[in-house]
Write a protein that holds these residues in place. Structure first.
Motif, mmCIF file in Angstrom:
data_model
loop_
_atom_site.group_PDB
_atom_site.id
_atom_site.type_symbol
_atom_site.label_atom_id
_atom_site.label_comp_id
_atom_site.label_asym_id
_atom_site.label_seq_id
_atom_site.Cartn_x
_atom_site.Cartn_y
_atom_site.Cartn_z
ATOM 1 N N GLN A 279 0.829 -1.204 0.000
ATOM 2 C CA GLN A 279 0.000 0.000 0.000
ATOM 3 C C GLN A 279 0.867 1.260 0.000
ATOM 4 O OE1 GLN A 279 -3.598 0.045 -0.111
ATOM 5 N NE2 GLN A 279 -2.927 2.066 -0.814
ATOM 6 N N ASP A 283 0.716 3.990 -2.935
ATOM 7 C CA ASP A 283 0.428 5.393 -2.622
ATOM 8 C C ASP A 283 1.528 6.305 -3.148
ATOM 9 O OD1 ASP A 283 -1.885 4.626 -1.366
ATOM 10 O OD2 ASP A 283 -1.050 4.720 0.664
ATOM 11 N N SER A 288 -3.434 1.975 -7.809
ATOM 12 C CA SER A 288 -4.025 0.991 -6.904
ATOM 13 C C SER A 288 -3.057 -0.176 -6.742
ATOM 14 C CB SER A 288 -5.348 0.474 -7.469
ATOM 15 O OG SER A 288 -5.122 -0.346 -8.616
ATOM 16 N N LYS A 289 -3.230 -0.903 -5.643
ATOM 17 C CA LYS A 289 -2.314 -2.014 -5.374
ATOM 18 C C LYS A 289 -2.361 -3.069 -6.475
ATOM 19 C CE LYS A 289 -3.868 -3.088 -1.295
ATOM 20 N NZ LYS A 289 -3.991 -3.792 0.003
ATOM 21 N N TYR A 291 -3.433 -2.863 -9.630
ATOM 22 C CA TYR A 291 -2.938 -2.394 -10.922
ATOM 23 C C TYR A 291 -1.412 -2.314 -10.904
ATOM 24 C CZ TYR A 291 -1.980 0.551 -14.953
ATOM 25 O OH TYR A 291 -1.484 1.037 -16.129
#
Length: 363
Positions: A279, A283, A288-289, A291
């Motif tokens: 994560q 970030d 997103s994680k 993707y």
């Protein structure tokens, strides 16, 4: 990196030559100086040099006797003569002994650089020729190793590449038979042969000889010569493999490439954190994680966690080879809470435990 020994009975000349030599715009360092031929031989018994710059007339042992001894006992070295106009006949004798060239006193920076260029060119050409000869000599015995390299590069097998490189190093070292200075050019010849094997992929390859600048100390003790050149050879093979992986993966779009590079930079900066998470990485790049995980695997051929593991294991190798840290200290600096887990990860990556790996490189 070319290491130089300067021999002259005048402290002023030794100091002046050392300063001029270290200002030379290339990879060179003055590893030692001596006041006469005998002291030079004493120094060479315990240290490594590529080039000897020596005066002709000196007490105890003159420059000609020194060059003759160097030729017989340190065949990888080249010599450069320093002489005055009155010593020209001696300089001529030195050239007959195989010296690269001679410098007339007072030595100018321009002439010194010209002769150093000539010496480095001779060293490079001589060692490349010897390495090429060794490769041809062992042409029929390295097919299995070559097949492993082609398979790893073609199918993007990053995970087991480090062990393959160590196996290749051991093979090349057997070929050089104690001439460790040939490991660098031999590694380059090996990489060029890998490129030849991959030519049918219709991709243009260009490999440049890597740099060993920063590896090893300014003065290399005789008992560390083998270790130094093995480390240089490993880095040369790693650079070549990394380049070939990159070429085989093809060019990526600028946006994707920058995102991947940001992830890699983040992991390389935060590898020691015990709390680094997917994560956090996602970030950092604004994805997103899921993707990011798929994109990273698609573009690099490995997962984010495998890349982090690779960074940590490379750092572990550096600490094992260049520090006296205990295993639990290394584990802690890599972000691992338990030494046992770190050792297991290291062995899974390299096929050897941390201590076995260090012993194999240093043997």
């Amino acid at each position: 990196m070319n290491r130089i020994l300067i021999v002259d009975n005048s402290p002023i000349i030794r100091t002046g030559l050392a300063k001029m030599t270290e200002s030379y715009p290339g990879e060179v360092m003055v590893s030692g100086t001596a006041a006469n031929g005998q002291l030079a031989l004493d120094w060479l018994e315990g240290h490594y040099a590529d080039i000897c710059i020596t005066d002709i007339r000196m007490p105890l042992m003159d420059g000609l006797a020194l060059i003759e001894y160097v030729n017989g006992h340190y065949p990888w070295m080249s010599s450069i003569i320093i002489s005055s106009y009155d010593d020209f006949t001696y300089a001529k004798s030195g050239l007959e002994l195989g010296a690269v060239d001679y410098l007339l006193k007072p030595v100018s920076e321009e002439n010194l650089y010209r002769v150093l260029d000539k010496a480095f060119r001779r060293i490079r050409e001589t060692r490349n020729h010897a390495a090429n000869g060794l490769l041809l000599k062992h042409l029929t015995s390295h097919r299995d190793m070559m097949a492993r390299w082609v398979e790893h590069i073609r199918y993007n097998r990053h995970e087991t590449m480090p062990l393959l490189i160590v196996d290749t190093l051991d093979m090349l070292e057997k070929w050089v038979d104690g001439r460790y200075d040939l490991l660098n050019p031999l590694a380059m010849e090996w990489l060029f042969l890998v490129v030849e094997e991959l030519k049918h992929e219709k991709i243009t390859f260009h490999l440049e000889e890597g740099r060993d600048l920063g590896l090893g100390d300014k003065m290399i003790a005789a008992h560390k010569v083998r270790f130094y050149f093995r480390i240089c050879c490993v880095r040369r093979l790693e650079e070549g493999a990394r380049y070939l992986f990159h070429i085989m993966n093809g060019d990526r779009s600028n946006q994707t490439r920058k995102a991947i590079e940001r992830v890699q930079a983040f992991l390389e900066e935060n590898y020691a954190s015990k709390d680094v998470s997917l994560q956090q990485v996602a970030d950092h790049v604004g994805f997103s994680k899921n993707y990011l995980s798929n994109l990273f695997k698609q573009e690099t051929g490995t997962t984010i966690w495998n890349y982090l593991l690779d960074v940590r294991m490379k750092k572990a190798r550096e600490m094992l080879l260049n520090t006296d840290l205990k295993l639990y200290e290394i584990a802690d600096r890599l972000g691992y809470s338990e030494q046992i887990y770190f050792s297991r990860m290291f062995k899974e990556r390299y096929g050897l435990s941390p201590l076995e790996f260090k012993k194999r490189i240093e043997q």
